[in-house]
Design an enzyme around this catalytic site. Structure first.
Site, PDB file in Angstrom:
ATOM      1  N   CYS A 173      -0.560  -2.439  10.158  1.00 29.34           N
ATOM      2  CA  CYS A 173      -0.123  -3.507   9.267  1.00 29.34           C
ATOM      3  C   CYS A 173      -1.200  -4.600   9.213  1.00 29.34           C
ATOM      4  O   CYS A 173      -2.324  -4.324   8.801  1.00 29.34           O
ATOM      5  CB  CYS A 173       1.243  -4.040   9.681  1.00 29.34           C
ATOM      6  SG  CYS A 173       2.025  -5.065   8.393  1.00 29.34           S
ATOM      7  N   HIS A 222       4.198   1.115   8.933  1.00 31.80           N
ATOM      8  CA  HIS A 222       4.648   0.897  10.306  1.00 31.80           C
ATOM      9  C   HIS A 222       5.066   2.222  10.933  1.00 31.80           C
ATOM     10  O   HIS A 222       6.226   2.628  10.796  1.00 31.80           O
ATOM     11  CB  HIS A 222       5.824  -0.081  10.334  1.00 31.80           C
ATOM     12  CG  HIS A 222       5.446  -1.499  10.092  1.00 31.80           C
ATOM     13  ND1 HIS A 222       5.010  -2.328  11.105  1.00 31.80           N
ATOM     14  CD2 HIS A 222       5.413  -2.237   8.956  1.00 31.80           C
ATOM     15  CE1 HIS A 222       4.742  -3.529  10.610  1.00 31.80           C
ATOM     16  NE2 HIS A 222       4.971  -3.501   9.304  1.00 31.80           N
ATOM     17  N   GLU A 270       5.691   2.841  13.958  1.00 34.18           N
ATOM     18  CA  GLU A 270       6.694   2.609  15.003  1.00 34.18           C
ATOM     19  C   GLU A 270       8.097   2.466  14.429  1.00 34.18           C
ATOM     20  O   GLU A 270       9.080   2.488  15.176  1.00 34.18           O
ATOM     21  CB  GLU A 270       6.321   1.364  15.818  1.00 34.18           C
ATOM     22  CG  GLU A 270       6.608   0.020  15.175  1.00 34.18           C
ATOM     23  CD  GLU A 270       5.609  -0.443  14.124  1.00 34.18           C
ATOM     24  OE1 GLU A 270       5.659  -1.621  13.751  1.00 34.18           O
ATOM     25  OE2 GLU A 270       4.789   0.389  13.677  1.00 34.18           O
TER      26      GLU A 270
END
Length: 204
Positions: free
Chosen positions: A80, A186, A188
């Site tokens: 990001c 993202h 994650e």
């Protein structure tokens, strides 16, 4: 050991949880000393470009991080705003970036194709893979990732673009320069696609 650079921004715990599920050893790095045993590095980031750069510059980790990545060639993944920090700079701020992957960060709002779309670009989007980089090993076709951003990376050298996505315009969402990677999405927060990407990075 995978070290996640904890300089004050970024969802560190989400990465820790994901790597634990994958069975890959990962720890935070809050000091230069914490970086010493890193075999892989994650540079997360959220919020404004200048704020993130300021915190990294003040953390005491920028200089050793630079030595590890540029001199020792330790693989790094920017995520990001962490990806955007790899550029020379951003239209969002005034501070210079790391300039490890030549490029500039630009605003969706300044482009004709995306200026009338809701900001930020938030939600799931397909990646169009442009290379067979090891980061994408064992990927399913048309992988989908979660995005949350109003600015995008524009690489100077198109050979550094590993994947694109479309939000009004087609933008560079994954860059790769040798052992240095950046992803605008993202991983994650992107379920099995994100887990596969982080697993691949951990095994590069």
């Amino acid at each position: 050991m995978i070290r996640i650079v904890d300089y004050g921004v970024g969802n560190i715990q989400a990465f820790m949880t994901m790597f634990k599920r994958l069975g890959l050893p990962a720890e935070r790095a809050r000091t230069p000393e914490d970086l010493a045993d890193a075999q892989r590095l994650i540079l997360p980031g959220v919020g404004a470009f200048d704020h993130a750069m300021t915190l990294l510059n003040q953390s005491g980790m920028r200089e050793p991080l630079t030595a590890m990545v540029l001199d020792r060639k330790v693989p790094l993944l920017g995520v990001c705003v962490g990806m955007q920090m790899l550029a020379s700079g951003s239209d969002e701020g005034m501070l210079p970036g790391l300039n490890w992957v030549p490029g500039r960060v630009k605003a969706f709002a300044t482009t004709a194709e995306s200026s009338k779309l809701p900001m930020p670009h938030m939600g799931w989007n397909d990646l169009e893979l442009r290379t067979n980089d090891r980061l994408f090993s064992d990927f399913e076709r048309d992988p989908r990732f979660y995005f949350l951003h109003s600015y995008y990376f524009e690489a100077t050298d198109r050979q550094h673009v590993a994947a694109t996505a479309t939000y009004g315009l087609k933008f560079d969402c994954v860059v790769a320069r040798d052992h240095i990677y950046g992803v605008q999405c993202h991983p994650e927060k992107s379920h099995h696609f994100g887990a596969q990407l982080l697993k691949n990075f951990g095994e590069i």
